[in-house]
Design an enzyme around this catalytic site. Structure first.
Site, PDB file in Angstrom:
ATOM      1  N   SER A 145     -19.933   6.185   2.588  1.00  0.00           N
ATOM      2  CA  SER A 145     -19.242   6.567   3.589  1.00  0.00           C
ATOM      3  C   SER A 145     -19.142   7.115   4.248  1.00  0.00           C
ATOM      4  O   SER A 145     -19.429   8.141   4.314  1.00  0.00           O
ATOM      5  CB  SER A 145     -17.472   5.692   3.101  1.00  0.00           C
ATOM      6  OG  SER A 145     -17.074   7.007   2.401  1.00  0.00           O
TER       7      SER A 145
ATOM      8  N   LYS B 288      -7.951  11.414  -4.607  1.00  0.00           N
ATOM      9  CA  LYS B 288      -6.681  10.554  -4.572  1.00  0.00           C
ATOM     10  C   LYS B 288      -7.350   9.912  -5.215  1.00  0.00           C
ATOM     11  O   LYS B 288      -7.303   8.645  -5.969  1.00  0.00           O
ATOM     12  CB  LYS B 288      -6.144  10.298  -3.762  1.00  0.00           C
ATOM     13  CG  LYS B 288      -6.807   9.140  -2.526  1.00  0.00           C
ATOM     14  CD  LYS B 288      -5.884   8.871  -1.280  1.00  0.00           C
ATOM     15  CE  LYS B 288      -6.765   8.319  -0.811  1.00  0.00           C
ATOM     16  NZ  LYS B 288      -7.276   6.954  -0.485  1.00  0.00           N
ATOM     17  N   ASP B 289      -8.986   9.573  -5.614  1.00  0.00           N
ATOM     18  CA  ASP B 289      -9.474   8.658  -5.821  1.00  0.00           C
ATOM     19  C   ASP B 289     -10.049   9.283  -7.825  1.00  0.00           C
ATOM     20  O   ASP B 289     -10.521   8.332  -8.518  1.00  0.00           O
ATOM     21  CB  ASP B 289     -10.989   9.032  -5.330  1.00  0.00           C
ATOM     22  CG  ASP B 289     -10.779   7.691  -4.047  1.00  0.00           C
ATOM     23  OD1 ASP B 289      -9.717   7.302  -4.242  1.00  0.00           O
ATOM     24  OD2 ASP B 289     -12.090   7.239  -3.374  1.00  0.00           O
TER      25      ASP B 289
ATOM     26  N   SER C 215      -3.950  -0.640  -1.649  1.00  0.00           N
ATOM     27  CA  SER C 215      -3.547   0.192  -3.056  1.00  0.00           C
ATOM     28  C   SER C 215      -2.302  -0.316  -3.027  1.00  0.00           C
ATOM     29  O   SER C 215      -1.373  -1.100  -2.243  1.00  0.00           O
ATOM     30  CB  SER C 215      -2.570   1.582  -2.058  1.00  0.00           C
ATOM     31  OG  SER C 215      -2.234   1.976  -2.633  1.00  0.00           O
ATOM     32  N   LEU C 216      -1.743  -0.718  -4.675  1.00  0.00           N
ATOM     33  CA  LEU C 216      -0.638  -1.269  -5.229  1.00  0.00           C
ATOM     34  C   LEU C 216       0.694   0.114  -4.687  1.00  0.00           C
ATOM     35  O   LEU C 216       2.158  -0.272  -3.781  1.00  0.00           O
ATOM     36  CB  LEU C 216      -0.687  -0.730  -6.623  1.00  0.00           C
ATOM     37  CG  LEU C 216      -1.193  -1.954  -7.163  1.00  0.00           C
ATOM     38  CD1 LEU C 216      -1.994  -1.559  -8.701  1.00  0.00           C
ATOM     39  CD2 LEU C 216      -0.904  -3.928  -6.726  1.00  0.00           C
ATOM     40  N   ARG C 217       0.734   1.182  -4.196  1.00  0.00           N
ATOM     41  CA  ARG C 217       1.808   1.615  -4.230  1.00  0.00           C
ATOM     42  C   ARG C 217       2.150   1.840  -2.405  1.00  0.00           C
ATOM     43  O   ARG C 217       3.090   1.590  -2.345  1.00  0.00           O
ATOM     44  CB  ARG C 217       1.270   3.372  -3.966  1.00  0.00           C
ATOM     45  CG  ARG C 217       1.890   4.625  -3.505  1.00  0.00           C
ATOM     46  CD  ARG C 217       1.514   5.384  -3.089  1.00  0.00           C
ATOM     47  NE  ARG C 217       0.259   5.690  -2.934  1.00  0.00           N
ATOM     48  CZ  ARG C 217       0.238   6.346  -1.267  1.00  0.00           C
ATOM     49  NH1 ARG C 217       1.471   6.454  -0.533  1.00  0.00           N
ATOM     50  NH2 ARG C 217      -0.868   6.032  -0.353  1.00  0.00           N
ATOM     51  N   ARG C 218       1.480   1.633  -1.747  1.00  0.00           N
ATOM     52  CA  ARG C 218       1.608   1.717  -0.475  1.00  0.00           C
ATOM     53  C   ARG C 218       1.949  -0.052  -0.284  1.00  0.00           C
ATOM     54  O   ARG C 218       3.306  -0.441  -0.020  1.00  0.00           O
ATOM     55  CB  ARG C 218       0.080   1.362   0.659  1.00  0.00           C
ATOM     56  CG  ARG C 218      -0.338   2.801   0.663  1.00  0.00           C
ATOM     57  CD  ARG C 218      -1.676   2.752   1.258  1.00  0.00           C
ATOM     58  NE  ARG C 218      -1.953   4.078   1.967  1.00  0.00           N
ATOM     59  CZ  ARG C 218      -3.465   4.390   1.856  1.00  0.00           C
ATOM     60  NH1 ARG C 218      -4.273   3.759   1.820  1.00  0.00           N
ATOM     61  NH2 ARG C 218      -3.794   5.708   2.429  1.00  0.00           N
TER      62      ARG C 218
ATOM     63  N   ARG D  34     -10.122  -4.497   1.111  1.00  0.00           N
ATOM     64  CA  ARG D  34     -11.091  -3.465   0.211  1.00  0.00           C
ATOM     65  C   ARG D  34     -11.677  -3.287   1.873  1.00  0.00           C
ATOM     66  O   ARG D  34     -12.121  -3.721   2.792  1.00  0.00           O
ATOM     67  CB  ARG D  34     -11.548  -4.050  -0.421  1.00  0.00           C
ATOM     68  CG  ARG D  34     -10.775  -4.604  -2.057  1.00  0.00           C
ATOM     69  CD  ARG D  34     -10.236  -2.790  -2.322  1.00  0.00           C
ATOM     70  NE  ARG D  34     -11.552  -2.262  -2.614  1.00  0.00           N
ATOM     71  CZ  ARG D  34     -12.656  -2.144  -3.378  1.00  0.00           C
ATOM     72  NH1 ARG D  34     -12.595  -3.231  -4.465  1.00  0.00           N
ATOM     73  NH2 ARG D  34     -13.351  -1.193  -4.154  1.00  0.00           N
ATOM     74  N   GLY D  35     -12.979  -2.321   1.361  1.00  0.00           N
ATOM     75  CA  GLY D  35     -13.455  -1.840   2.190  1.00  0.00           C
ATOM     76  C   GLY D  35     -13.374  -0.376   3.064  1.00  0.00           C
ATOM     77  O   GLY D  35     -12.353   0.075   2.287  1.00  0.00           O
ATOM     78  N   ASN D  36     -14.561   0.709   2.924  1.00  0.00           N
ATOM     79  CA  ASN D  36     -14.128   2.089   3.727  1.00  0.00           C
ATOM     80  C   ASN D  36     -13.218   1.527   5.109  1.00  0.00           C
ATOM     81  O   ASN D  36     -12.548   0.813   5.708  1.00  0.00           O
ATOM     82  CB  ASN D  36     -15.440   3.005   4.413  1.00  0.00           C
ATOM     83  CG  ASN D  36     -15.856   1.896   5.049  1.00  0.00           C
ATOM     84  OD1 ASN D  36     -16.303   1.349   6.192  1.00  0.00           O
ATOM     85  ND2 ASN D  36     -17.656   1.854   4.687  1.00  0.00           N
ATOM     86  N   VAL D  37     -13.191   3.066   5.980  1.00  0.00           N
ATOM     87  CA  VAL D  37     -11.746   2.986   6.938  1.00  0.00           C
ATOM     88  C   VAL D  37     -12.338   1.994   7.968  1.00  0.00           C
ATOM     89  O   VAL D  37     -11.488   1.400   8.596  1.00  0.00           O
ATOM     90  CB  VAL D  37     -12.048   4.161   7.547  1.00  0.00           C
ATOM     91  CG1 VAL D  37     -10.926   4.312   8.635  1.00  0.00           C
ATOM     92  CG2 VAL D  37     -11.193   5.297   6.315  1.00  0.00           C
TER      93      VAL D  37
ATOM     94  N   THR E 129     -14.139  -0.533   8.169  1.00  0.00           N
ATOM     95  CA  THR E 129     -14.180  -2.175   7.418  1.00  0.00           C
ATOM     96  C   THR E 129     -13.188  -2.461   7.370  1.00  0.00           C
ATOM     97  O   THR E 129     -12.701  -3.206   8.180  1.00  0.00           O
ATOM     98  CB  THR E 129     -14.628  -2.416   6.062  1.00  0.00           C
ATOM     99  OG1 THR E 129     -16.172  -1.700   5.905  1.00  0.00           O
ATOM    100  CG2 THR E 129     -14.582  -3.832   5.911  1.00  0.00           C
ATOM    101  N   ARG E 130     -11.824  -1.313   7.472  1.00  0.00           N
ATOM    102  CA  ARG E 130     -10.378  -1.955   7.117  1.00  0.00           C
ATOM    103  C   ARG E 130     -10.007  -1.643   9.169  1.00  0.00           C
ATOM    104  O   ARG E 130      -9.022  -3.100   9.317  1.00  0.00           O
ATOM    105  CB  ARG E 130      -9.313  -1.103   6.826  1.00  0.00           C
ATOM    106  CG  ARG E 130     -10.190  -0.960   5.081  1.00  0.00           C
ATOM    107  CD  ARG E 130      -8.951  -0.046   4.352  1.00  0.00           C
ATOM    108  NE  ARG E 130      -9.593   0.520   2.940  1.00  0.00           N
ATOM    109  CZ  ARG E 130      -9.248   0.425   1.761  1.00  0.00           C
ATOM    110  NH1 ARG E 130      -7.915   1.342   2.390  1.00  0.00           N
ATOM    111  NH2 ARG E 130      -9.993   1.475   1.380  1.00  0.00           N
TER     112      ARG E 130
ATOM    113  N   CYS F  78      -4.998   2.898 -10.702  1.00  0.00           N
ATOM    114  CA  CYS F  78      -4.743   2.079 -10.450  1.00  0.00           C
ATOM    115  C   CYS F  78      -3.604   0.466 -10.309  1.00  0.00           C
ATOM    116  O   CYS F  78      -3.595  -0.112  -9.840  1.00  0.00           O
ATOM    117  CB  CYS F  78      -6.046   1.055  -9.625  1.00  0.00           C
ATOM    118  SG  CYS F  78      -6.857   2.530  -8.784  1.00  0.00           S
TER     119      CYS F  78
END
Length: 308
Positions: free
Chosen positions: A12, A84-85, A130-133, A150-153, A155-156, A243
């Site tokens: 990415s 974080k990953d 993200s479940l946290r977000r 989902r997807g890279n920055v 893509t989002r 996750c």
């Protein structure tokens, strides 16, 4: 050591930016030419699986497994990751050898229908995988519809432009590294919208016992970031974080002291428990573990039933 240092990374734009930042720091620290490096792009399961949440597909390890396999097979010499990953458990024979100086750990809101989450219309849609977000969004605005992103920055952001959602939340650090600060409409405060453990920090993974590589990485390792991440990762590990568990944690180092704030929250955002701790920076991992035990005792085991 071989002439070319092979740096493994996802493909990415953000992952490549992080790999090239690592390369630039090594070049500056050791006076090495650009020809001494090769950036090796490795496709991961997490990049290929886009149709369902990571929690359903297998968790954080989907972004690291293929890269770690290449490291163990000596096809690459180091691997560059977003901290974080990283799962809290690493494969035998691998270790996190260095952390680059941490960027801002806050989350950033990118809004189309409004500049802030508070300003969104009733029942607006916010995209996040993200479940946290998701949980923190629901805590702030229970009326909002959270849709999977989902997807890279890039893509989002494209999905946002296409109207899939009225806003989304991305890591401020990633947007800064990509030069995309201009899309941000609001920054989320650390105290009310705490980040994921490791957010904003680049880590470098290598083979245990590879002394040549270890010596190279020592020169670019940022000690305070390493101490902060030791605390955060210990907190996550002690809570069996994955996750599937909405967990936040953020540590800072000041004057030889680590200051930590952690949070566990139910996926629907209705229940949460916070913990704060501090102590000598050299004891950062123990402080993170103790904080996890404290917040788990406070919440009770039933808090995790059905979702952890």
């Amino acid at each position: 050591m071989q002439t070319t240092l092979k740096i493994g990374t996802r493909g990415s734009p953000l992952a490549l930016a992080q790999a090239h930042e690592t390369q630039a720091r090594l070049m500056a620290a050791h006076g090495m030419p650009v020809e001494a490096f090769e950036v090796v792009v490795i496709s991961t399961s997490g990049d290929r699986i886009q149709d369902r949440p990571l929690a359903e597909a297998g968790g954080k390890g989907l972004f690291t497994k293929e890269i770690e396999d290449a490291l163990l097979a000596r096809r690459i010499d180091i691997a560059v990751h977003s901290s974080k990953d990283m799962p809290t458990g690493l494969p035998d024979g691998l270790e996190l050898s260095a952390f680059l100086p941490r960027e801002d750990a806050r989350d950033a809101f990118v809004g189309k229908a409004a500049k802030t989450i508070a300003g969104l219309p009733q029942c607006a849609r916010v995209g996040s995988s993200s479940l946290r977000r998701q949980a923190l969004i629901r805590r702030m605005r229970p009326d909002l519809e959270v849709v999977m992103f989902r997807g890279n920055v890039q893509t989002r952001l494209r999905k946002l432009d296409e109207g899939v959602a009225d806003g989304t939340i991305l890591a401020y650090a990633g947007l800064k590294r990509l030069g995309l600060e201009n899309v941000i409409t609001d920054l989320m405060p650390l105290d009310t919208f705490p980040p994921a453990p490791g957010q904003g920090a680049i880590c470098i993974e290598s083979r245990v016992g590879d002394l040549d590589v270890e010596r190279m990485l020592t020169a670019i390792h940022d000690v305070p970031t390493g101490q902060a991440l030791a605390c955060e990762r210990a907190f996550l590990a002690a809570l069996d974080g994955s996750c599937r568990t909405p967990i936040a944690g953020h540590a800072t180092i000041s004057g030889g002291t680590v200051f930590f704030a952690g949070l566990i929250i139910s996926p629907d955002g209705t229940q949460s428990h916070e913990v704060r701790a501090e102590g000598p920076a050299q004891d950062a991992a123990r402080i993170g573990e103790d904080a996890a035990r404290t917040v788990r005792a406070r919440a009770g085991e039933k808090f995790f039933d059905g979702w952890a």
